[in-house]
Design an enzyme around this catalytic site. Sequence first.
Site, mmCIF file in Angstrom:
data_model
loop_
_atom_site.group_PDB
_atom_site.id
_atom_site.type_symbol
_atom_site.label_atom_id
_atom_site.label_comp_id
_atom_site.label_asym_id
_atom_site.label_seq_id
_atom_site.Cartn_x
_atom_site.Cartn_y
_atom_site.Cartn_z
ATOM 1 N N SER A 92 0.833 -1.199 0.000
ATOM 2 C CA SER A 92 0.000 0.000 0.000
ATOM 3 C C SER A 92 0.872 1.256 0.000
ATOM 4 O O SER A 92 1.581 1.518 -0.970
ATOM 5 C CB SER A 92 -0.955 -0.043 1.195
ATOM 6 O OG SER A 92 -1.897 0.992 1.138
ATOM 7 N N HIS A 198 -8.339 2.093 -0.156
ATOM 8 C CA HIS A 198 -8.401 1.202 -1.318
ATOM 9 C C HIS A 198 -9.838 0.844 -1.695
ATOM 10 O O HIS A 198 -10.120 -0.254 -2.154
ATOM 11 C CB HIS A 198 -7.549 -0.054 -1.098
ATOM 12 C CG HIS A 198 -6.082 0.250 -0.996
ATOM 13 N ND1 HIS A 198 -5.321 0.582 -2.093
ATOM 14 C CD2 HIS A 198 -5.260 0.312 0.082
ATOM 15 C CE1 HIS A 198 -4.080 0.829 -1.696
ATOM 16 N NE2 HIS A 198 -4.024 0.686 -0.384
#
Length: 308
Positions: A92, A198
Site C-alpha cells: 500500500s 483502497h
Amino acid sequence: MENLSVLFCGQGSQAPGMGKELCDNFASAREIFECGSDILGFDLQKTCFEGDEAVLAPTAVAQPAIFAVSLAGYRVLERELGLAPFCVGGHSLGEYGALSAAGVWSMEDGFRVIKARAAAMERAAQSAGGVMFAIIGLDESTVEQVCEETEGYVLPVNYNSPIQTVIAGENGPVEAAVQKFQELGAKAVKLGVTSAFHTKLMQSAADEFCEAVRGIPYNRPALPFYSNRDGECMEDFGDLYGYLHAHMLSPVLFTRELMAMQRDGAALFVEVGPGKVVSGLVKRTLNGTKPISLENLSGVEKLKALLN
C-alpha cells in the site's frame, strides 16, 4: 545478496521512537529526516522520536513519517552495507517508498508526492467515513464470498497472506460481514485507520492527489518494481500518476506480489520501515523464508552477519 528483495511497509506500522537508532548511528539516515522536515514543514525527528501514538496516528503525519523511516532504512542498506537489491516492492503506502528507492523521484520530490497523498487522504477520510478489519483464519475465496453475500458496500481490499485478508467499506455492511466471519470461526481485528482505504470512498482523495502532483517529474525505476495492483513486475510507466490514482482505489494483491517475486528469483526478503508487519506476511505466504526487518541496529547486524 544478488537475490535480495526490499519491501516497504504500509500505514499502521508507525510507533513511537521509530527510526531513532538508525538516525543516531548513520548520517545517511539523518539526511532523509532533514530533507523531509524541510519539505513537510514539521520536525520529523521530533515527531517520530518523541511523539506518542496519538501524535503519529493521523494520516497526514503517519504516511510521511513511515515513508521517511523506510527510506532511512533503505539508505543504510544501500550506503552503509553496500547492498544493491534484486527488486523492490511495498505494501500500500509502501509502494511510494519502493518507487523512491528505485530512483523514480528525487528525495525532495518523493516527500512532495507523499505529502500530497497524505493530505488528500486525511481530508477525504474526514468526510467519507468507512472502516477496515483484518480477517484472520479464512482463505481469500471465503472472504470474497461473504462480502458478496453481505448487503451494502463491503469488499476485500488487502490480500495479505493465504489466511489474512483485510475488508473495507461502509461501517454498517462491514460490521455485518465481520459478524458472519466470526460465526465462521475467524478472528476480526479493526485497523487503526480513519477511513476505508483502497475503496471508492477514497475517490476524492485520488482525484485531489493526482491534481496536486501532476507537475512533479518522475523517472522510470532503476530496479524491478512489483505492483500491488496485479501482483507482477510493472513494465508500463508511461502514466505513473494514473497508476497511483487507480492504486488508491484498488485492492492490494500482496500475496500474489510476494509469490511473483519468489518465482522470479528473490530469495532474501528485507523489510524497511517501522515494525515487522510485512516480515510476518512474508513468513506466512512463502514457506521456508526468513525475512529480516531493518528497523533498528539489530536488523543491521543480522544483515552484516550474512555478508561475512
